[in-house]
Design an enzyme around this catalytic site. Structure first.
Site, PDB file in Angstrom:
ATOM      1  N   ARG A 107     -41.622 -22.624   0.623  1.00  0.00           N
ATOM      2  CA  ARG A 107     -40.905 -23.475   0.760  1.00  0.00           C
ATOM      3  C   ARG A 107     -41.269 -23.900  -1.063  1.00  0.00           C
ATOM      4  O   ARG A 107     -42.000 -23.443  -1.535  1.00  0.00           O
ATOM      5  CB  ARG A 107     -41.611 -24.357   1.047  1.00  0.00           C
ATOM      6  CG  ARG A 107     -41.537 -26.346   0.840  1.00  0.00           C
ATOM      7  CD  ARG A 107     -41.315 -27.115   1.591  1.00  0.00           C
ATOM      8  NE  ARG A 107     -40.039 -27.441   2.393  1.00  0.00           N
ATOM      9  CZ  ARG A 107     -39.912 -28.016   3.705  1.00  0.00           C
ATOM     10  NH1 ARG A 107     -40.627 -29.508   2.699  1.00  0.00           N
ATOM     11  NH2 ARG A 107     -39.323 -27.993   4.402  1.00  0.00           N
ATOM     12  N   HIS A 134     -31.660 -25.063   2.522  1.00  0.00           N
ATOM     13  CA  HIS A 134     -32.378 -25.330   3.731  1.00  0.00           C
ATOM     14  C   HIS A 134     -31.670 -24.601   4.883  1.00  0.00           C
ATOM     15  O   HIS A 134     -31.878 -25.454   5.803  1.00  0.00           O
ATOM     16  CB  HIS A 134     -33.152 -26.919   3.679  1.00  0.00           C
ATOM     17  CG  HIS A 134     -33.839 -27.341   4.334  1.00  0.00           C
ATOM     18  ND1 HIS A 134     -35.225 -26.451   5.180  1.00  0.00           N
ATOM     19  CD2 HIS A 134     -34.984 -28.830   4.468  1.00  0.00           C
ATOM     20  CE1 HIS A 134     -36.240 -27.300   5.070  1.00  0.00           C
ATOM     21  NE2 HIS A 134     -36.034 -28.504   5.742  1.00  0.00           N
ATOM     22  N   GLN A 137     -33.781 -25.335   8.650  1.00  0.00           N
ATOM     23  CA  GLN A 137     -33.235 -26.884   8.870  1.00  0.00           C
ATOM     24  C   GLN A 137     -31.289 -27.247   9.476  1.00  0.00           C
ATOM     25  O   GLN A 137     -31.509 -27.295  10.645  1.00  0.00           O
ATOM     26  CB  GLN A 137     -33.537 -27.710   7.455  1.00  0.00           C
ATOM     27  CG  GLN A 137     -32.423 -29.908   7.950  1.00  0.00           C
ATOM     28  CD  GLN A 137     -33.768 -30.232   8.442  1.00  0.00           C
ATOM     29  OE1 GLN A 137     -34.957 -29.775   8.099  1.00  0.00           O
ATOM     30  NE2 GLN A 137     -33.297 -31.152   9.517  1.00  0.00           N
ATOM     31  N   ASP A 230     -29.373 -38.209   3.865  1.00  0.00           N
ATOM     32  CA  ASP A 230     -30.840 -37.776   3.667  1.00  0.00           C
ATOM     33  C   ASP A 230     -31.875 -38.363   2.358  1.00  0.00           C
ATOM     34  O   ASP A 230     -30.467 -39.582   1.643  1.00  0.00           O
ATOM     35  CB  ASP A 230     -30.876 -35.871   2.774  1.00  0.00           C
ATOM     36  CG  ASP A 230     -31.864 -35.085   2.551  1.00  0.00           C
ATOM     37  OD1 ASP A 230     -33.068 -35.965   2.598  1.00  0.00           O
ATOM     38  OD2 ASP A 230     -31.386 -34.307   1.910  1.00  0.00           O
ATOM     39  N   CYS A 271     -32.774 -35.078   8.627  1.00  0.00           N
ATOM     40  CA  CYS A 271     -33.649 -34.069   8.728  1.00  0.00           C
ATOM     41  C   CYS A 271     -34.747 -34.954   8.420  1.00  0.00           C
ATOM     42  O   CYS A 271     -35.843 -33.754   8.512  1.00  0.00           O
ATOM     43  CB  CYS A 271     -33.407 -32.961   6.870  1.00  0.00           C
ATOM     44  SG  CYS A 271     -33.024 -34.291   5.780  1.00  0.00           S
ATOM     45  N   ARG A 316     -36.503 -27.807  14.862  1.00  0.00           N
ATOM     46  CA  ARG A 316     -37.267 -27.339  14.064  1.00  0.00           C
ATOM     47  C   ARG A 316     -38.205 -26.606  14.089  1.00  0.00           C
ATOM     48  O   ARG A 316     -38.140 -25.402  14.816  1.00  0.00           O
ATOM     49  CB  ARG A 316     -37.901 -27.804  12.823  1.00  0.00           C
ATOM     50  CG  ARG A 316     -37.041 -29.316  12.446  1.00  0.00           C
ATOM     51  CD  ARG A 316     -36.135 -28.984  11.134  1.00  0.00           C
ATOM     52  NE  ARG A 316     -36.253 -27.801  10.525  1.00  0.00           N
ATOM     53  CZ  ARG A 316     -36.510 -27.883   9.787  1.00  0.00           C
ATOM     54  NH1 ARG A 316     -37.125 -29.197   9.029  1.00  0.00           N
ATOM     55  NH2 ARG A 316     -37.055 -26.890   9.243  1.00  0.00           N
TER      56      ARG A 316
END
Ligand code: CP
Ligand code: NVA
Length: 330
Positions: A107, A134, A137, A230, A271, A316
């Site tokens: 990440r 991402h 996700q 987001d 998310c 997730r």
């Protein structure tokens, strides 16, 4: 027959619809095993390294808890405490870690970094979020949508907000790949990059999906099945951007009026983490500076019966386990 053994997981553009559907199917099986308490330590004895140059709750915990569920050991490498970046390049780090570990998660910042890591690593590399994408996700997001509606075909998802960030980009890609209708509600300045839009439109020709970019939030969200938003300023972006983003994005907040405009069965996804109240230090700071108590989503929508954000967060774990399992299994 889908075979993902040894593959990197860097962005969904690299995967076929069939491969993405396969990962979702594996995730559903892993979720069932987890809920039923059936052991599934299929990767016993393997080890993974988790590099986090940015903060994380969900992604880190999904990789760590998921690795343990699958019988593996995980080593967390945070923004400080390793040689990465200061004294050692990503290429050298990759060549060291792949001699000790069976898989590496990254990440951080530019997509080129995770692509480079994969280039120099002989074991699978997984993207746990970059500035551009991402992908783990997205698997959780579409899994949640499918659980709700039974299928993804014909589902319309509207992303409201900073549509050229990692989450906006990746949602446009996953919707295109899976034949869904993607709508973006954003000011023109924050539309996704034209090149990516064109790529996704090409994919839609094959899959039956569609892409629509709108500046009018009511037009964009009319009768949609999924409302998604987001944060307005992403990790790695300067705090000074808040003022500009608030001015640009306040009209795109997902609130009761927007929810009422969507389909009656509409669900809300995010998310996470989310600024839906002043319960965080940044939330407080924004309130003190700009008088805003809630940002990308109102607390009312976040806490409403339409919200599926915690189901999405749980997914997730199951989807990240599916990625590790399918790329690492013998
Ligand atoms: N959604 C998500 O990636 O959350 P974290 O930043 O907590 O990992
Ligand atoms: N766009 C957000 C996503 C966090 C999961 C960020 O990059 O900070």
């Amino acid at each position: 027959m889908v075979d993902l053994r040894g593959r990197d997981f860097l962005k969904l553009l690299d995967f076929t619809p069939e491969e993405i559907r396969h990962l979702l199917k594996v995730a559903r099986g892993l979720k069932k095993s987890k809920h039923e308490g059936t052991p599934h330590n299929y990767l016993k004895g393997k080890q993974v390294a988790l590099i986090f140059e940015k903060d994380s709750t969900r992604t880190r915990c999904s990789f760590e808890a998921g690795a343990t569920d699958l019988g593996m050991h995980a080593t967390y490498i945070g923004p400080t405490g390793s040689q990465l970046g200061k004294k050692e390049t990503i290429a050298d780090t990759a060549r060291v870690l792949c001699r000790m570990y069976d898989g590496i998660e990254y990440r951080g910042f530019d997509q080129t970094i995770v692509e480079d890591l994969a280039k120099y690593s002989s074991v699978p590399v997984w993207n746990g979020l970059t500035n551009e994408f991402h992908p783990t996700q997205m698997l959780a997001d579409v899994m949640t949508v499918e659980e709700e509606f039974g299928s993804l075909k014909g589902i319309t998802l509207c992303f409201c907000g900073d549509a050229r960030n990692n989450v906006g980009n990746s949602l446009m890609v996953v919707c295109s790949k899976l034949g869904m209708n993607f709508v973006c509600a954003a000011p023109k300045e924050l539309f996704p990059e034209e090149k990516l839009v064109e790529t996704c439109k090409e994919i839609c020709k094959e899959t039956g999906g569609s892409i629509r970019l709108e500046t009018d939030i009511m037009k964009a969200t009319k009768n949609v099945d999924v409302l998604y938003t987001d944060v307005w300023v992403s990790m790695g972006e300067p705090m000074e951007l808040w003022k500009e983003r608030i001015d640009l994005l306040l009209p795109y907040q997902v609130n009761k009026k927007v929810l009422d405009n969507a389909s009656d069965r509409a669900i809300f996804l995010h998310c996470l983490p989310s600024f839906h109240n002043t319960g965080t230090s940044i939330g407080k700071e924004i309130f003190e500076k700009y008088g805003l108590k809630e940002m990308e989503v109102s607390d009312e929508v976040f806490e409403s019966s339409h919200s599926r954000v915690f189901e999405e967060a749980e997914n997730r774990l199951h989807t990240i386990k599916a990625v590790m399992l399918e790329t690492l299994k013998k």
